[in-house]
Scaffold this motif. Structure first.
Motif, PDB file in Angstrom:
ATOM      1  N   ALA A  91      10.022 -21.923 -25.762  1.00 35.53           N
ATOM      2  CA  ALA A  91       9.572 -21.077 -24.650  1.00 35.53           C
ATOM      3  C   ALA A  91      10.191 -21.563 -23.336  1.00 35.53           C
ATOM      4  N   GLY A  92      10.224 -22.874 -23.141  1.00 27.54           N
ATOM      5  CA  GLY A  92      10.840 -23.424 -21.929  1.00 27.54           C
ATOM      6  C   GLY A  92      12.336 -23.175 -21.883  1.00 27.54           C
ATOM      7  N   GLY A  93      12.986 -23.265 -23.028  1.00 29.88           N
ATOM      8  CA  GLY A  93      14.422 -22.991 -23.092  1.00 29.88           C
ATOM      9  C   GLY A  93      14.733 -21.540 -22.803  1.00 29.88           C
ATOM     10  N   ALA A  94      13.891 -20.633 -23.323  1.00 27.07           N
ATOM     11  CA  ALA A  94      14.087 -19.199 -23.070  1.00 27.07           C
ATOM     12  C   ALA A  94      13.886 -18.894 -21.585  1.00 27.07           C
ATOM     13  N   ARG A  95      12.899 -19.530 -20.966  1.00 31.21           N
ATOM     14  CA  ARG A  95      12.662 -19.330 -19.537  1.00 31.21           C
ATOM     15  C   ARG A  95      13.853 -19.830 -18.725  1.00 31.21           C
ATOM     16  N   ALA A  96      14.359 -21.016 -19.067  1.00 34.59           N
ATOM     17  CA  ALA A  96      15.518 -21.567 -18.353  1.00 34.59           C
ATOM     18  C   ALA A  96      16.751 -20.684 -18.548  1.00 34.59           C
ATOM     19  N   HIS A  97      16.910 -20.139 -19.756  1.00 35.97           N
ATOM     20  CA  HIS A  97      18.059 -19.271 -20.019  1.00 35.97           C
ATOM     21  C   HIS A  97      17.962 -17.981 -19.206  1.00 35.97           C
ATOM     22  N   ARG A  98      16.777 -17.387 -19.126  1.00 39.19           N
ATOM     23  CA  ARG A  98      16.597 -16.181 -18.291  1.00 39.19           C
ATOM     24  C   ARG A  98      16.911 -16.497 -16.826  1.00 39.19           C
ATOM     25  N   ARG A  99      16.444 -17.654 -16.365  1.00 40.50           N
ATOM     26  CA  ARG A  99      16.717 -18.045 -14.983  1.00 40.50           C
ATOM     27  C   ARG A  99      18.222 -18.225 -14.768  1.00 40.50           C
ATOM     28  N   ALA A 100      18.899 -18.808 -15.744  1.00 40.09           N
ATOM     29  CA  ALA A 100      20.346 -18.988 -15.646  1.00 40.09           C
ATOM     30  C   ALA A 100      21.060 -17.632 -15.605  1.00 40.09           C
ATOM     31  N   GLN A 101      20.616 -16.685 -16.434  1.00 41.15           N
ATOM     32  CA  GLN A 101      21.218 -15.348 -16.437  1.00 41.15           C
ATOM     33  C   GLN A 101      21.023 -14.670 -15.079  1.00 41.15           C
ATOM     34  N   ASP A 102      19.823 -14.785 -14.529  1.00 37.68           N
ATOM     35  CA  ASP A 102      19.553 -14.209 -13.207  1.00 37.68           C
ATOM     36  C   ASP A 102      20.400 -14.883 -12.134  1.00 37.68           C
TER      37      ASP A 102
END
Length: 147
Positions: free
Chosen positions: A98-109
């Motif tokens: 879940a933390g990795g998915a959140r960080a990945h979304r933030r990176a995409q943004d």
């Protein structure tokens, strides 16, 4: 003696480095766990349902050992996890926590904002043309004889 013009692969590498440097610095400034460019590339190569290390290595263009090292570092950071592969008893799927998915979304943004900065600097038409050129089908790499 004049400096030779940089070839297209050099220019593309420099452009990639510009994006990577901006992304890593921005994510650190936002308080995200620091990851290397190679570790960040793992997230770009992952499927939502998970991906084997062998497939990650192929997509990233690195050895299986290099992909394995990046994956295990990210597992240690709590950003990725391993799960059984329903298609193979011998394989494990790598997927974000879940933390990795959140960080990945933030990176995409963050990448979208970095791209917008580039559009401000070189023009939206230039960025659009660059995107169009880089997504056009190139076919198989040519085999040419050295001059």
């Amino acid at each position: 003696m004049a400096t030779p013009a940089r070839n297209l692969p050099q220019l593309l590498t420099e452009a990639r480095r510009w994006f990577d440097d901006a992304l890593v610095a921005s994510m650190r400034a936002a308080g995200e766990q620091p990851v290397t460019v190679g570790q960040a590339a793992v997230f770009a190569a992952l499927d939502e349902e998970g991906t084997t290390v062998s497939e990650l290595a192929r997509r990233m263009g690195v050895t299986r050992q290099s992909a394995h090292q990046a994956v295990h570092a990210l597992i240690g950071m709590g950003l990725l996890e391993q799960a059984p592969d329903p298609a193979s008893a011998r394989s494990r799927l790598i997927r974000p926590t879940a933390g990795g998915a959140r960080a990945h979304r933030r990176a995409q943004d963050t990448l979208a904002v970095i791209e917008a900065v580039l559009a401000q600097r070189i023009g939206a038409d230039a960025v659009g043309a660059l995107r169009e050129a880089l997504t056009a089908p190139m076919g198989e790499p040519p085999l040419v004889e050295a001059p």
